[in-house]
Design a protein around this motif. Sequence first.
Motif, PDB file in Angstrom:
ATOM      1  N   ARG A  33       0.903   3.945  -7.203  1.00  0.00           N
ATOM      2  CA  ARG A  33       2.144   3.181  -7.075  1.00  0.00           C
ATOM      3  C   ARG A  33       2.202   2.469  -5.723  1.00  0.00           C
ATOM      4  NH1 ARG A  33       6.818   4.388 -10.073  1.00  0.00           N
ATOM      5  NH2 ARG A  33       8.033   4.197  -8.176  1.00  0.00           N
ATOM      6  N   GLU A  34       1.840   3.192  -4.671  1.00  0.00           N
ATOM      7  CA  GLU A  34       1.868   2.612  -3.328  1.00  0.00           C
ATOM      8  C   GLU A  34       0.890   1.434  -3.223  1.00  0.00           C
ATOM      9  OE1 GLU A  34       0.894   3.858   1.320  1.00  0.00           O
ATOM     10  OE2 GLU A  34       0.877   5.373  -0.263  1.00  0.00           O
ATOM     11  N   LEU A  35      -0.318   1.602  -3.757  1.00  0.00           N
ATOM     12  CA  LEU A  35      -1.316   0.543  -3.701  1.00  0.00           C
ATOM     13  C   LEU A  35      -0.862  -0.685  -4.485  1.00  0.00           C
ATOM     14  CD1 LEU A  35      -4.571   2.665  -4.147  1.00  0.00           C
ATOM     15  CD2 LEU A  35      -3.854   1.448  -2.072  1.00  0.00           C
ATOM     16  N   LEU A  36      -0.241  -0.472  -5.642  1.00  0.00           N
ATOM     17  CA  LEU A  36       0.236  -1.590  -6.455  1.00  0.00           C
ATOM     18  C   LEU A  36       1.360  -2.349  -5.742  1.00  0.00           C
ATOM     19  CD1 LEU A  36       0.199   0.099  -9.979  1.00  0.00           C
ATOM     20  CD2 LEU A  36      -1.183  -1.874  -9.276  1.00  0.00           C
ATOM     21  N   ILE A  37       2.285  -1.625  -5.122  1.00  0.00           N
ATOM     22  CA  ILE A  37       3.389  -2.278  -4.424  1.00  0.00           C
ATOM     23  C   ILE A  37       2.866  -3.102  -3.249  1.00  0.00           C
ATOM     24  CG2 ILE A  37       5.398  -1.862  -2.946  1.00  0.00           C
ATOM     25  CD1 ILE A  37       6.193   0.403  -4.796  1.00  0.00           C
ATOM     26  N   ARG A  38       1.957  -2.544  -2.499  1.00  0.00           N
ATOM     27  CA  ARG A  38       1.442  -3.265  -1.332  1.00  0.00           C
ATOM     28  C   ARG A  38       0.616  -4.482  -1.752  1.00  0.00           C
ATOM     29  NH1 ARG A  38       2.886  -1.002   3.114  1.00  0.00           N
ATOM     30  NH2 ARG A  38       3.406   1.226   3.215  1.00  0.00           N
ATOM     31  N   ALA A  39      -0.194  -4.338  -2.796  1.00  0.00           N
ATOM     32  CA  ALA A  39      -0.959  -5.489  -3.295  1.00  0.00           C
ATOM     33  C   ALA A  39      -0.019  -6.567  -3.817  1.00  0.00           C
ATOM     34  CB  ALA A  39      -1.917  -5.030  -4.399  1.00  0.00           C
ATOM     35  N   ALA A  40       1.031  -6.163  -4.518  1.00  0.00           N
ATOM     36  CA  ALA A  40       1.991  -7.134  -5.049  1.00  0.00           C
ATOM     37  C   ALA A  40       2.721  -7.854  -3.921  1.00  0.00           C
ATOM     38  CB  ALA A  40       2.990  -6.426  -5.968  1.00  0.00           C
ATOM     39  N   MET A  41       3.092  -7.126  -2.866  1.00  0.00           N
ATOM     40  CA  MET A  41       3.760  -7.764  -1.731  1.00  0.00           C
ATOM     41  C   MET A  41       2.887  -8.853  -1.129  1.00  0.00           C
ATOM     42  SD  MET A  41       5.552  -4.508   0.225  1.00  0.00           S
ATOM     43  CE  MET A  41       6.241  -5.503   1.529  1.00  0.00           C
ATOM     44  N   ARG A  60      -6.417  -6.424  -6.758  1.00  0.00           N
ATOM     45  CA  ARG A  60      -6.208  -6.304  -5.311  1.00  0.00           C
ATOM     46  C   ARG A  60      -5.979  -4.838  -4.915  1.00  0.00           C
ATOM     47  NH1 ARG A  60      -3.899  -9.608  -1.112  1.00  0.00           N
ATOM     48  NH2 ARG A  60      -4.937 -11.338  -2.202  1.00  0.00           N
ATOM     49  N   ALA A  61      -5.266  -4.121  -5.769  1.00  0.00           N
ATOM     50  CA  ALA A  61      -4.936  -2.717  -5.471  1.00  0.00           C
ATOM     51  C   ALA A  61      -6.090  -1.776  -5.788  1.00  0.00           C
ATOM     52  CB  ALA A  61      -3.696  -2.293  -6.245  1.00  0.00           C
ATOM     53  N   GLY A  62      -7.062  -2.233  -6.604  1.00  0.00           N
ATOM     54  CA  GLY A  62      -8.111  -1.331  -7.059  1.00  0.00           C
ATOM     55  C   GLY A  62      -7.591  -0.319  -8.057  1.00  0.00           C
ATOM     56  N   VAL A  63      -6.583  -0.727  -8.836  1.00  0.00           N
ATOM     57  CA  VAL A  63      -5.911   0.153  -9.787  1.00  0.00           C
ATOM     58  C   VAL A  63      -5.878  -0.537 -11.146  1.00  0.00           C
ATOM     59  CG1 VAL A  63      -3.710   1.260 -10.348  1.00  0.00           C
ATOM     60  CG2 VAL A  63      -4.507   1.232  -7.984  1.00  0.00           C
ATOM     61  N   ASP A  64      -5.955   0.230 -12.209  1.00  0.00           N
ATOM     62  CA  ASP A  64      -5.866  -0.329 -13.551  1.00  0.00           C
ATOM     63  C   ASP A  64      -4.543  -1.086 -13.680  1.00  0.00           C
ATOM     64  OD1 ASP A  64      -5.701  -0.911 -16.238  1.00  0.00           O
ATOM     65  OD2 ASP A  64      -6.022   1.146 -16.919  1.00  0.00           O
ATOM     66  N   PRO A  65      -4.555  -2.402 -13.984  1.00  0.00           N
ATOM     67  CA  PRO A  65      -3.294  -3.155 -14.066  1.00  0.00           C
ATOM     68  C   PRO A  65      -2.357  -2.656 -15.158  1.00  0.00           C
ATOM     69  CG  PRO A  65      -5.159  -4.481 -14.828  1.00  0.00           C
ATOM     70  CD  PRO A  65      -5.741  -3.263 -14.179  1.00  0.00           C
ATOM     71  N   ALA A  66      -2.886  -1.928 -16.139  1.00  0.00           N
ATOM     72  CA  ALA A  66      -2.019  -1.369 -17.184  1.00  0.00           C
ATOM     73  C   ALA A  66      -1.014  -0.382 -16.612  1.00  0.00           C
ATOM     74  CB  ALA A  66      -2.862  -0.695 -18.257  1.00  0.00           C
ATOM     75  N   LEU A  67      -1.322   0.176 -15.450  1.00  0.00           N
ATOM     76  CA  LEU A  67      -0.403   1.138 -14.837  1.00  0.00           C
ATOM     77  C   LEU A  67       0.855   0.476 -14.296  1.00  0.00           C
ATOM     78  CD1 LEU A  67      -2.909   3.496 -12.970  1.00  0.00           C
ATOM     79  CD2 LEU A  67      -1.672   3.922 -15.102  1.00  0.00           C
ATOM     80  N   ILE A  68       0.850  -0.853 -14.130  1.00  0.00           N
ATOM     81  CA  ILE A  68       2.073  -1.546 -13.696  1.00  0.00           C
ATOM     82  C   ILE A  68       3.177  -1.327 -14.715  1.00  0.00           C
ATOM     83  CG2 ILE A  68       3.098  -3.821 -13.297  1.00  0.00           C
ATOM     84  CD1 ILE A  68       0.434  -4.650 -12.031  1.00  0.00           C
ATOM     85  N   ALA A  69       2.851  -1.471 -15.990  1.00  0.00           N
ATOM     86  CA  ALA A  69       3.849  -1.227 -17.037  1.00  0.00           C
ATOM     87  C   ALA A  69       4.254   0.240 -17.071  1.00  0.00           C
ATOM     88  CB  ALA A  69       3.298  -1.667 -18.395  1.00  0.00           C
ATOM     89  N   ARG A  70       3.298   1.125 -16.855  1.00  0.00           N
ATOM     90  CA  ARG A  70       3.589   2.553 -16.933  1.00  0.00           C
ATOM     91  C   ARG A  70       4.493   3.009 -15.805  1.00  0.00           C
ATOM     92  NH1 ARG A  70      -1.023   7.345 -16.966  1.00  0.00           N
ATOM     93  NH2 ARG A  70       0.397   9.103 -17.298  1.00  0.00           N
ATOM     94  N   TYR A  71       4.219   2.557 -14.590  1.00  0.00           N
ATOM     95  CA  TYR A  71       4.956   3.042 -13.428  1.00  0.00           C
ATOM     96  C   TYR A  71       6.217   2.246 -13.129  1.00  0.00           C
ATOM     97  CZ  TYR A  71       0.765   5.775 -12.299  1.00  0.00           C
ATOM     98  OH  TYR A  71      -0.291   6.649 -12.329  1.00  0.00           O
ATOM     99  N   PHE A  72       6.214   0.950 -13.464  1.00  0.00           N
ATOM    100  CA  PHE A  72       7.335   0.091 -13.075  1.00  0.00           C
ATOM    101  C   PHE A  72       8.070  -0.528 -14.262  1.00  0.00           C
ATOM    102  CE2 PHE A  72       4.219   0.062  -9.639  1.00  0.00           C
ATOM    103  CZ  PHE A  72       5.007   0.430  -8.566  1.00  0.00           C
ATOM    104  N   GLY A  73       7.382  -0.745 -15.361  1.00  0.00           N
ATOM    105  CA  GLY A  73       7.998  -1.391 -16.517  1.00  0.00           C
ATOM    106  C   GLY A  73       7.506  -2.806 -16.739  1.00  0.00           C
ATOM    107  N   GLY A  74       6.988  -3.451 -15.706  1.00  0.00           N
ATOM    108  CA  GLY A  74       6.502  -4.819 -15.824  1.00  0.00           C
ATOM    109  C   GLY A  74       6.464  -5.506 -14.474  1.00  0.00           C
TER     110      GLY A  74
END
Length: 206
Positions: A33-41, A60-74
């Motif tokens: 979650r932290e990596l996705l937020i920082r990459a998105a910023m 950018r985050a080095g994380v499966d992009p499918a987890l964006i929907a799982r952790y945040f909703g979109g």
Amino acid sequence: MTEAAPGADGPAVADGGQPEPATPRRRDAARSRELLIRAAMELFADRGFERTTIREIGDRAGVDPALIARYFGGKTQLYLATVRMELGDSAPADLLDDDRLRTLVERLTRRGPGPSFMAAVLPGDNTEVQQSARTYLHERMVEPLHRRFAAEHVDRPQLRAELAAAAFAGIILARSSGAFAELAKAAPEELLPLLHDLLAASRPTA
């Protein structure tokens, strides 16, 4: 023993009521979650909301992009999460505060308007995503002005606060669209005093 859902707040609680130690899975989820937020910023700041894709954020985050929907909703909810992280939870100053107005204009010039601005002026289907964006807009833009106007005993403070916030959102969207050449190319230093005067007109003079 109870395992917290991915991205849930607070520690997992065992049957005996005592917090369980953080499991590797929960630590990995928090880190993702932290990596996705920082990459998105970073990407939203560089490219704006519309031009940034979910796949790019994941890469950018080095994380499966499918987890964006799982952790945040979109992507919209992730965008709102980045803004909250950047601005913090403290109550913001209102749009008539010079420092607040400057910060917003400079940030929006860099990254472009996000979904909360779109929700302010575009008709929608009242989805949970759009309602979240509208709630954020009211919390961060309308309510601070309403508090100022109510404290000053201005007539119809809610209407005047909504009018000023709507004018600001419309100007930001028009500026980013390129439909108004002078508005689009105006530097923040040139735009700020004009914008402040326009917003101040929503408050009657004594």
